[in-house]
Enzyme design. Structure first.
Site, PDB file in Angstrom:
ATOM      1  N   ASN A   6      30.396  34.055  34.936  1.00 11.47           N
ATOM      2  CA  ASN A   6      30.991  34.188  36.271  1.00 11.47           C
ATOM      3  C   ASN A   6      30.456  33.101  37.190  1.00 11.47           C
ATOM      4  O   ASN A   6      29.527  32.379  36.829  1.00 11.47           O
ATOM      5  CB  ASN A   6      30.626  35.547  36.877  1.00 11.47           C
ATOM      6  CG  ASN A   6      31.528  36.685  36.392  1.00 11.47           C
ATOM      7  OD1 ASN A   6      32.594  36.447  35.827  1.00 11.47           O
ATOM      8  ND2 ASN A   6      31.095  37.901  36.617  1.00 11.47           N
TER       9      ASN A   6
ATOM     10  N   HIS B 162      35.039  36.255  23.823  1.00  9.64           N
ATOM     11  CA  HIS B 162      34.225  37.383  23.370  1.00  9.64           C
ATOM     12  C   HIS B 162      32.756  36.956  23.384  1.00  9.64           C
ATOM     13  O   HIS B 162      32.382  36.028  22.662  1.00  9.64           O
ATOM     14  CB  HIS B 162      34.666  37.762  21.957  1.00  9.64           C
ATOM     15  CG  HIS B 162      33.848  38.849  21.330  1.00  9.64           C
ATOM     16  ND1 HIS B 162      33.139  39.771  22.060  1.00  9.64           N
ATOM     17  CD2 HIS B 162      33.635  39.176  20.033  1.00  9.64           C
ATOM     18  CE1 HIS B 162      32.522  40.595  21.239  1.00  9.64           C
ATOM     19  NE2 HIS B 162      32.798  40.258  19.998  1.00  9.64           N
TER      20      HIS B 162
ATOM     21  N   HIS C 184      40.207  40.341  35.217  1.00 12.45           N
ATOM     22  CA  HIS C 184      40.377  38.884  35.098  1.00 12.45           C
ATOM     23  C   HIS C 184      41.815  38.508  34.703  1.00 12.45           C
ATOM     24  O   HIS C 184      42.033  37.557  33.953  1.00 12.45           O
ATOM     25  CB  HIS C 184      39.392  38.283  34.080  1.00 12.45           C
ATOM     26  CG  HIS C 184      37.956  38.431  34.463  1.00 12.45           C
ATOM     27  ND1 HIS C 184      37.257  37.462  35.130  1.00 12.45           N
ATOM     28  CD2 HIS C 184      37.077  39.445  34.280  1.00 12.45           C
ATOM     29  CE1 HIS C 184      36.007  37.870  35.331  1.00 12.45           C
ATOM     30  NE2 HIS C 184      35.878  39.071  34.827  1.00 12.45           N
TER      31      HIS C 184
ATOM     32  N   TYR D  69      35.287  43.339  24.185  1.00 12.23           N
ATOM     33  CA  TYR D  69      36.220  42.199  24.200  1.00 12.23           C
ATOM     34  C   TYR D  69      37.168  42.196  23.000  1.00 12.23           C
ATOM     35  O   TYR D  69      38.362  41.986  23.151  1.00 12.23           O
ATOM     36  CB  TYR D  69      35.445  40.877  24.344  1.00 12.23           C
ATOM     37  CG  TYR D  69      34.884  40.718  25.748  1.00 12.23           C
ATOM     38  CD1 TYR D  69      33.865  41.551  26.214  1.00 12.23           C
ATOM     39  CD2 TYR D  69      35.391  39.782  26.636  1.00 12.23           C
ATOM     40  CE1 TYR D  69      33.365  41.451  27.499  1.00 12.23           C
ATOM     41  CE2 TYR D  69      34.897  39.665  27.926  1.00 12.23           C
ATOM     42  CZ  TYR D  69      33.889  40.502  28.352  1.00 12.23           C
ATOM     43  OH  TYR D  69      33.402  40.409  29.634  1.00 12.23           O
TER      44      TYR D  69
HETATM   45 FE1  HDE Z   1      34.062  41.060  31.265  1.00 16.78          FE
HETATM   46  N1  HDE Z   1      35.758  41.715  30.377  1.00 16.78           N
HETATM   47  N2  HDE Z   1      33.238  42.880  31.072  1.00 16.78           N
HETATM   48  N3  HDE Z   1      32.430  40.480  32.340  1.00 16.78           N
HETATM   49  N4  HDE Z   1      34.878  39.288  31.574  1.00 16.78           N
HETATM   50  C1  HDE Z   1      36.860  41.004  30.177  1.00 16.78           C
HETATM   51  O1  HDE Z   1      38.066  40.922  28.152  1.00 16.78           O
HETATM   52  C2  HDE Z   1      33.692  43.839  30.257  1.00 16.78           C
HETATM   53  C3  HDE Z   1      31.325  41.235  32.621  1.00 16.78           C
HETATM   54  C4  HDE Z   1      34.278  38.184  32.116  1.00 16.78           C
HETATM   55  O2  HDE Z   1      39.235  34.355  31.001  1.00 16.78           O
HETATM   56  C5  HDE Z   1      37.862  41.704  29.303  1.00 16.78           C
HETATM   57  O3  HDE Z   1      39.612  39.555  27.248  1.00 16.78           O
HETATM   58  C6  HDE Z   1      32.760  44.949  30.218  1.00 16.78           C
HETATM   59  C7  HDE Z   1      30.249  40.422  33.117  1.00 16.78           C
HETATM   60  C8  HDE Z   1      35.220  37.102  32.192  1.00 16.78           C
HETATM   61  O4  HDE Z   1      39.905  35.683  29.386  1.00 16.78           O
HETATM   62  C9  HDE Z   1      37.151  43.022  28.955  1.00 16.78           C
HETATM   63  C10 HDE Z   1      31.741  44.608  31.058  1.00 16.78           C
HETATM   64  C11 HDE Z   1      30.761  39.148  33.131  1.00 16.78           C
HETATM   65  C12 HDE Z   1      36.402  37.595  31.661  1.00 16.78           C
HETATM   66  C13 HDE Z   1      35.838  42.867  29.680  1.00 16.78           C
HETATM   67  C14 HDE Z   1      32.043  43.313  31.583  1.00 16.78           C
HETATM   68  C15 HDE Z   1      32.116  39.213  32.649  1.00 16.78           C
HETATM   69  C16 HDE Z   1      36.153  38.954  31.268  1.00 16.78           C
HETATM   70  C17 HDE Z   1      39.242  41.817  29.897  1.00 16.78           C
HETATM   71  C18 HDE Z   1      30.512  45.406  31.420  1.00 16.78           C
HETATM   72  C19 HDE Z   1      30.048  37.866  33.589  1.00 16.78           C
HETATM   73  C20 HDE Z   1      37.726  36.863  31.539  1.00 16.78           C
HETATM   74  C21 HDE Z   1      40.112  40.836  29.153  1.00 16.78           C
HETATM   75  C22 HDE Z   1      29.777  45.866  30.319  1.00 16.78           C
HETATM   76  C23 HDE Z   1      28.913  37.542  32.781  1.00 16.78           C
HETATM   77  C24 HDE Z   1      37.796  36.073  30.269  1.00 16.78           C
HETATM   78  C25 HDE Z   1      39.292  40.356  28.092  1.00 16.78           C
HETATM   79  C26 HDE Z   1      39.088  35.296  30.209  1.00 16.78           C
HETATM   80  C27 HDE Z   1      37.090  39.771  30.647  1.00 16.78           C
HETATM   81  C28 HDE Z   1      34.884  43.804  29.584  1.00 16.78           C
HETATM   82  C29 HDE Z   1      31.212  42.676  32.528  1.00 16.78           C
HETATM   83  C30 HDE Z   1      32.928  38.041  32.566  1.00 16.78           C
HETATM   84  C31 HDE Z   1      37.873  44.296  29.339  1.00 16.78           C
HETATM   85  C32 HDE Z   1      32.944  46.215  29.429  1.00 16.78           C
HETATM   86  C33 HDE Z   1      28.848  40.881  33.506  1.00 16.78           C
HETATM   87  C34 HDE Z   1      34.959  35.715  32.747  1.00 16.78           C
HETATM   88  O5  HDE Z   1      36.918  43.143  27.586  1.00 16.78           O
END
Ligand code: HDE
Length: 713
Positions: free
Chosen positions: A147, A338, A74, A361
């Site tokens: 999402n 988070h 993202h 997060y």
């Molecule tokens: Fe994320 N995701 N994600 N994700 N995600 C991040 O956090 C992660 C997942 C989502 O505009 C990271 O600050 C794991 C689903 C958005 O700043 C990180 C798993 C959904 C955003 C991270 C998922 C999301 C992130 C990277 C699987 C939809 C952007 C930067 C277990 C429900 C937020 C950060 C923004 C961002 C981890 C799966 C949505 C790496 C480990 C499912 C919208 O922490």
């Protein structure tokens, strides 16, 4: 109804950190006024620079450290401030105050994003879009990090690094950028049947939105609501755009990526600057605790949605974005979401994907923002002052007074003290948990195809065609035949025609699909190809097709007016007023950026020239009336640009309106070759031609006409 000033509080809090340079002298970071910002301190005018030049050193050192690591996923995104208004109380289900008090307004910051590309990548990549919301509630920050697609690729967090490594540019050569169309992504997918439902969504036009303002938002996981009596309900969160859900064609997406890679960022920014505030209906699907096992899928499985036919979405609030950030880095880049930021009344479910996110997060912010004090950055700060015994760390802002930084204490009078639940203290929902310590997947997660079928079967014909062509595009970039075969085999479990059509185009032998036992290619790992003949309990869901979300509105649609000298001012002004009265945005395109002189001597200032933009950046076109204007647009120099513009808009099934005396343009373009009536083409002959045009624009695109228009998408 409580008079709510939380938005003002958040504004005031941010205002404290804002600077305005107008009428201010240039200073160093210490506040020292600078008398010369042009030259380094040197020994003699031509002479070596002096190390003692603290002004140079401060400036360069700061510059050297301007960049911070981009988000691991993202990375590319845009955000805006806004407000969440609760129109109908959910107090029956949750004690969260911002969801209980009717009329309550809560300030928010929302960030939209793509997942795979780096911060500088195009907005129009085929990808899921992030839809992350920070609610600055008076019980603390609540983050809903969702999402624009209601399901996810994987069921367990332990597979997330694998998924992301597979989709990111390949590690040996860093190719391709912001694209899933490559070997490693499809290799992984072909071996992960649980991804098939998400693959249907991501290959659909949902993955190439027309605008962030025209996307749905989903919390994805099942969460829990807890009410005052401690009763729990499961809940899924939905945001439905007031403008309907709309997308562009893939052919447009690829072209927009070149003409205006910031298309979505600009669209969001300009809409808000123009006072066209993006809005979503907020809704919930509620499932009582005792109904947990009522579905033919597991509520904890993030690859499943609850069909709206089975549990309707109850609309209870409005999300409105009404203010652009003042500074992209300070706000949009530094915001840290988070899913673990909760308020009383909302809790997690045991969804194993969500559980893993709860760790990730905070952990990622530590390396991205560099210090455990990232919650003190203005955009991340809670509106309510934070009181606890956490101390120190890099870049600490808070100056905690007194001797006490521990609890229990007597010196500080026991403060800060724990709150009882009745006073707003957070307590996790009590749940009985038992079972062996085990690393295994629940049998209730094993059906991977029913909802993929449901999604596919719910699409209109053009949507199905787009989805199929997207898979063909992507698989055609896959260089290893065995991967293409495995994907086609997976598709065969979803829809046999889809699989056969794709197979034909990507060099997979169709005969393999009719082998006994479904379609398993000889080299496939049988474990990865579990077939499920199960039919979805809901066969078709209207809510899953974008076709059913069209609203009779042209609000915020961008209409290009193509014109040159001699254009008929009366016609142009009349149409412009009607369009703008309905909320559309009119932009003038001419052969050059020089002002256009109309038939009555008035002037129009073009925003674009035929060379600087393209029809893919507009929702509809008006070829402004006027013989002389049409002649100029068709002269030897301008004709290629004009005709290309019209033909491309036509291919992409957009509304095109030919003003009076523009017959030559009509005839010279492809459009003129059609003999039958075309709902997207309007000519200024009839009485109500302006109204017919407005109606055609409101339809977004007439995708049904795509084949006859030879649109490659
Ligand atoms: Fe994320 N995701 N994600 N994700 N995600 C991040 O956090 C992660 C997942 C989502 O505009 C990271 O600050 C794991 C689903 C958005 O700043 C990180 C798993 C959904 C955003 C991270 C998922 C999301 C992130 C990277 C699987 C939809 C952007 C930067 C277990 C429900 C937020 C950060 C923004 C961002 C981890 C799966 C949505 C790496 C480990 C499912 C919208 O922490």
């Amino acid at each position: 109804m409580e008079n709510n000033n939380l938005s003002d509080d958040k504004m005031e809090q941010l205002d404290l950190f804002k600077t305005d340079n107008s009428e201010q002298a240039l200073t160093t970071n210490q506040g020292l006024k600078i008398s010369n910002n042009q030259d380094t301190l040197k020994s003699g005018e031509r002479g070596p620079s002096l190390l003692e030049d603290f002004i140079l050193r401060e400036k360069i050192t700061h510059f050297d450290h301007e960049r911070i690591p981009e988000r691991i996923v993202h990375a590319r995104g845009s955000g805006a401030h806004g407000v969440f208004t609760l129109n109908k109380s959910l107090a029956k289900y949750t004690k969260a105050k911002f969801l209980s008090e009717e009329g309550k307004e809560t300030p928010v910051f929302v960030r939209f994003s793509t997942v795979a590309g780096s911060a500088g990548s195009t907005d129009l990549a085929r990808d899921v879009r992030g839809f992350a919301i920070k609610f600055y509630t008076d019980e603390g920050n609540y983050d809903l990090v969702g999402n624009n697609i209601p399901v996810f690729f994987i069921q367990d967090a332990i597979k997330f690094p694998d998924l992301i490594h597979a989709v990111k540019p390949e590690p040996d050569n860093q190719i391709p950028q912001a694209a899933s169309a490559h070997d490693t992504f499809w290799d992984f997918i072909s071996l992960m049947p649980e991804s098939m439902h998400m693959i249907m969504w991501i290959m659909s036009d949902r993955a190439i939105p027309r605008s962030y303002r025209m996307m749905e938002g989903f919390g994805v996981h099942t969460f829990k609501f807890i009410n005052d009596e401690g009763k729990m309900h499961f809940v899924k969160f939905h945001f439905k755009p007031k403008l309907g859900v709309h997308s562009v064609a893939w052919d447009e997406a690829t072209k927009i990526s070149g003409k205006d890679p910031d298309f979505h960022r600009r669209d969001l920014w300009e809409a808000i600057e123009n006072g066209i505030f993006p809005e979503w209906d907020f809704g919930v699907q509620i499932v009582p605790e005792e109904d947990e096992d009522r579905f033919d899928f597991d509520l904890l499985d993030p690859t499943k949605l609850i069909p709206e036919e089975e549990v309707p979405v109850e609309i209870v609030g409005t999300l409105t974005l009404n203010r652009n950030p003042d500074n992209f880095f300070a706000e949009t880049e530094q915001i840290a979401f988070h899913p673990g930021n909760l308020v009383p009344g909302i809790d997690f479910s045991n969804d194993p994907l969500l559980q893993g996110r709860l760790f990730s997060y905070t952990d990622t912010q530590l390396s991205r923002l560099g210090s455990p004090n990232f919650h003190e950055i203005p955009i991340n700060k809670s509106v309510k002052t934070v009181h606890n015994n956490q101390r120190d760390g890099q870049m600490r802002q808070q100056i905690a007074k007194g001797k006490v930084s521990y609890e229990p204490n007597s010196i500080g009078g026991g403060c800060p003290f724990q709150s009882m639940m009745k006073d707003g203290g957070f307590a996790s929902h009590q749940e009985r948990v038992e079972g062996p310590k085990i690393r295994a997947r629940s049998q209730s997660f094993v059906d991977h195809y029913s909802q993929a079928k449901l999604f596919y079967n719910s699409q209109s014909d053009p949507e199905k065609r787009h989805l199929q062509n997207a898979i063909i595009f992507e698989l055609s970039k896959v260089t290893i035949p065995a991967i293409r075969e495995r994907v086609v085999a997976q598709l065969n479990f979803i829809n046999k025609d889809l699989a056969a059509n794709v197979a034909k185009k990507v060099g997979v032998e169709v005969t393999k699909l009719s082998q006994p036992n479904g379609s398993i290619p000889a080299d496939a790992d049988p474990k990865s190809l579990q077939s499920s003949e199960k039919e979805p309990s809901t066969q078709k869901s209207d809510a899953l097709s974008m076709q059913n979300t069209i609203k009779d509105s042209i609000e915020s649609r961008v209409i290009g007016f193509i014109m040159e000298d001699g254009v008929k001012a009366a016609e142009v002004d009349a149409l412009k007023s009607k369009l703008e009265a309905s909320g559309a945005i009119v932009q003038i395109i001419a052969a050059s950026l020089s002002p256009v002189t109309a038939d009555d001597g008035s002037k129009y200032t073009p925003k674009h020239s035929l060379t600087s933009t393209a029809s893919v950046c507009f929702d509809a076109l008006y070829i402004a009336g006027g013989k002389k204007s049409a002649e100029i647009l068709l002269n030897i120099e301008n004709k290629p640009g004009t005709i290309h513009f019209v033909n491309e808009a036509y291919k992409h099934c957009k509304a095109i309106y030919f003003g009076n005396e523009t017959d030559e343009i009509y005839k010279a373009s492809n459009v003129g070759s059609k003999s039958h009536d075309d709902p997207a083409i309007v000519r200024a002959e009839g009485e109500n031609s302006d109204e017919s045009f407005i109606k055609a624009v409101a339809n977004h695109r007439i995708w049904e006409l795509e084949l006859e228009r030879n649109n490659p998408a």
